[in-house]
Enzyme design. Structure first.
Site, PDB file in Angstrom:
ATOM      1  N   ARG A  71       0.862  -1.181   0.000  1.00  0.00           N
ATOM      2  CA  ARG A  71       0.000   0.000   0.000  1.00  0.00           C
ATOM      3  C   ARG A  71       0.889   1.219   0.000  1.00  0.00           C
ATOM      4  O   ARG A  71       2.111   1.134   0.176  1.00  0.00           O
ATOM      5  CB  ARG A  71      -0.892   0.011   1.250  1.00  0.00           C
ATOM      6  CG  ARG A  71      -0.108  -0.027   2.556  1.00  0.00           C
ATOM      7  CD  ARG A  71      -0.911   0.487   3.726  1.00  0.00           C
ATOM      8  NE  ARG A  71      -0.219   0.306   4.990  1.00  0.00           N
ATOM      9  CZ  ARG A  71       0.754   1.084   5.451  1.00  0.00           C
ATOM     10  NH1 ARG A  71       1.181   2.116   4.732  1.00  0.00           N
ATOM     11  NH2 ARG A  71       1.326   0.844   6.618  1.00  0.00           N
ATOM     12  N   GLY A  72       0.280   2.389  -0.160  1.00  0.00           N
ATOM     13  CA  GLY A  72       1.029   3.616  -0.016  1.00  0.00           C
ATOM     14  C   GLY A  72       1.248   3.934   1.453  1.00  0.00           C
ATOM     15  O   GLY A  72       0.625   3.358   2.342  1.00  0.00           O
ATOM     16  N   GLY A  73       2.150   4.857   1.724  1.00  0.00           N
ATOM     17  CA  GLY A  73       2.325   5.341   3.084  1.00  0.00           C
ATOM     18  C   GLY A  73       3.504   4.719   3.801  1.00  0.00           C
ATOM     19  O   GLY A  73       4.123   3.761   3.360  1.00  0.00           O
ATOM     20  N   HIS A  78      -1.728  -0.721  14.183  1.00  0.00           N
ATOM     21  CA  HIS A  78      -3.079  -1.208  14.398  1.00  0.00           C
ATOM     22  C   HIS A  78      -3.107  -1.978  15.704  1.00  0.00           C
ATOM     23  O   HIS A  78      -2.138  -2.675  16.044  1.00  0.00           O
ATOM     24  CB  HIS A  78      -3.526  -2.140  13.270  1.00  0.00           C
ATOM     25  CG  HIS A  78      -3.470  -1.525  11.912  1.00  0.00           C
ATOM     26  ND1 HIS A  78      -4.102  -0.339  11.609  1.00  0.00           N
ATOM     27  CD2 HIS A  78      -2.860  -1.932  10.773  1.00  0.00           C
ATOM     28  CE1 HIS A  78      -3.892  -0.048  10.331  1.00  0.00           C
ATOM     29  NE2 HIS A  78      -3.138  -0.991   9.812  1.00  0.00           N
ATOM     30  N   ILE A 144      -5.075   6.560   6.606  1.00  0.00           N
ATOM     31  CA  ILE A 144      -5.614   5.947   5.394  1.00  0.00           C
ATOM     32  C   ILE A 144      -4.480   5.569   4.461  1.00  0.00           C
ATOM     33  O   ILE A 144      -3.563   6.357   4.227  1.00  0.00           O
ATOM     34  CB  ILE A 144      -6.593   6.904   4.679  1.00  0.00           C
ATOM     35  CG1 ILE A 144      -7.828   7.144   5.543  1.00  0.00           C
ATOM     36  CG2 ILE A 144      -7.008   6.352   3.306  1.00  0.00           C
ATOM     37  CD1 ILE A 144      -8.775   8.192   5.003  1.00  0.00           C
ATOM     38  N   CYS A 175       2.910   7.210  10.255  1.00  0.00           N
ATOM     39  CA  CYS A 175       2.828   7.674   8.860  1.00  0.00           C
ATOM     40  C   CYS A 175       4.012   8.566   8.494  1.00  0.00           C
ATOM     41  O   CYS A 175       3.941   9.321   7.514  1.00  0.00           O
ATOM     42  CB  CYS A 175       1.502   8.388   8.604  1.00  0.00           C
ATOM     43  SG  CYS A 175       0.059   7.344   8.924  1.00  0.00           S
TER      44      CYS A 175
END
Length: 231
Positions: A71-73, A78, A144, A175
């Site tokens: 994914r990006g980021g 979590h 996100i 992030c």
């Protein structure tokens, strides 16, 4: 008739197991899905993550896994008390990953507004949902990160409901953003259960992505004597 959004509350699921489920739906499915769940403590990181700078602990020493994600980021966290949502949708490729991120942000802004957080919005240049964006008090409440391939999406959002924020404040630079704090619904004084938040997310997501048409199935909700949600 709109293709229904199949909403599933899965309870607490290890990250790798949830990744296998969403990858199967992403690569081999054709329907519209929203997986909602919590993870045990885990740090995940995208393709461009700078772990040397942004990972500040040995994950095992704080009871967490470290898992790469397509994914990006940068690196994110979590864990219990955080609502993770994976929208696995068919969208027009012309929308692009940036447009899809904007749509997920819009969903969470709608949810937070309904829950009594009117100051939720976007911060230019930063994905996610922020409170009091553009002020000295700006803080991030939802991360996100998405993947879009051939008109199909995976990965999604992580909304801090009653999260242990020490994992983001002490163990990582969330992030990769070191100069902006994080927050949660609980820290903002919003007294809601995970079950209540899931209900609002499910309804708002169906309105946004399936013209209000949804199929919902949950694992059994259990409640502790002190009112906490258990799954």
């Amino acid at each position: 008739m709109a293709d229904p959004l199949r909403v599933r509350w899965l309870g607490t699921v290890p990250y790798r197991e949830a990744l296998a489920v969403q990858t199967s739906l992403f690569e081999h499915g054709t329907g519209q899905h929203l997986l909602l769940l919590e993870h045990p403590h885990v740090f995940t990181y995208g393709r461009t993550a700078d772990l040397a700078t942004n990972l500040k602990c040995e994950p095992a020493t704080v009871g967490a896994e470290l898992v790469a994600a397509k994914r990006g980021g940068d690196i994110t966290y979590h864990g219990p008390g955080q609502l993770v949502g994976y929208p696995i949708l068919n969208i027009d490729n012309k929308l692009g990953a940036t447009g899809h991120v904007c749509g997920v942000e819009g969903l969470i802004i709608d949810v937070l507004t309904e829950l009594g957080v009117p100051n939720a919005g976007r911060l230019e240049g930063y994905a996610g949902v922020w409170l009091d964006a553009g002020t000295e008090r700006e803080r991030k409440i939802c991360a996100i990160g998405v993947r879009l391939k051939k008109g199909r999406t995976m990965h999604g959002f992580a909304l801090n409901v009653a999260t242990d924020l020490a994992f983001m404040r002490e163990h990582i630079v969330p992030c990769g953003i070191g100069d902006k704090p994080v927050t949660s619904l609980a820290e903002e004084g919003i007294d809601v259960t995970m079950e209540q938040v899931v209900a609002v997310v499910a309804r708002c997501a169906a309105d946004r992505w399936a013209a209000g048409v949804a199929e919902r199935q949950d694992v059994a909700w259990r409640h502790a004597a002190d009112g906490r949600d258990l799954t």
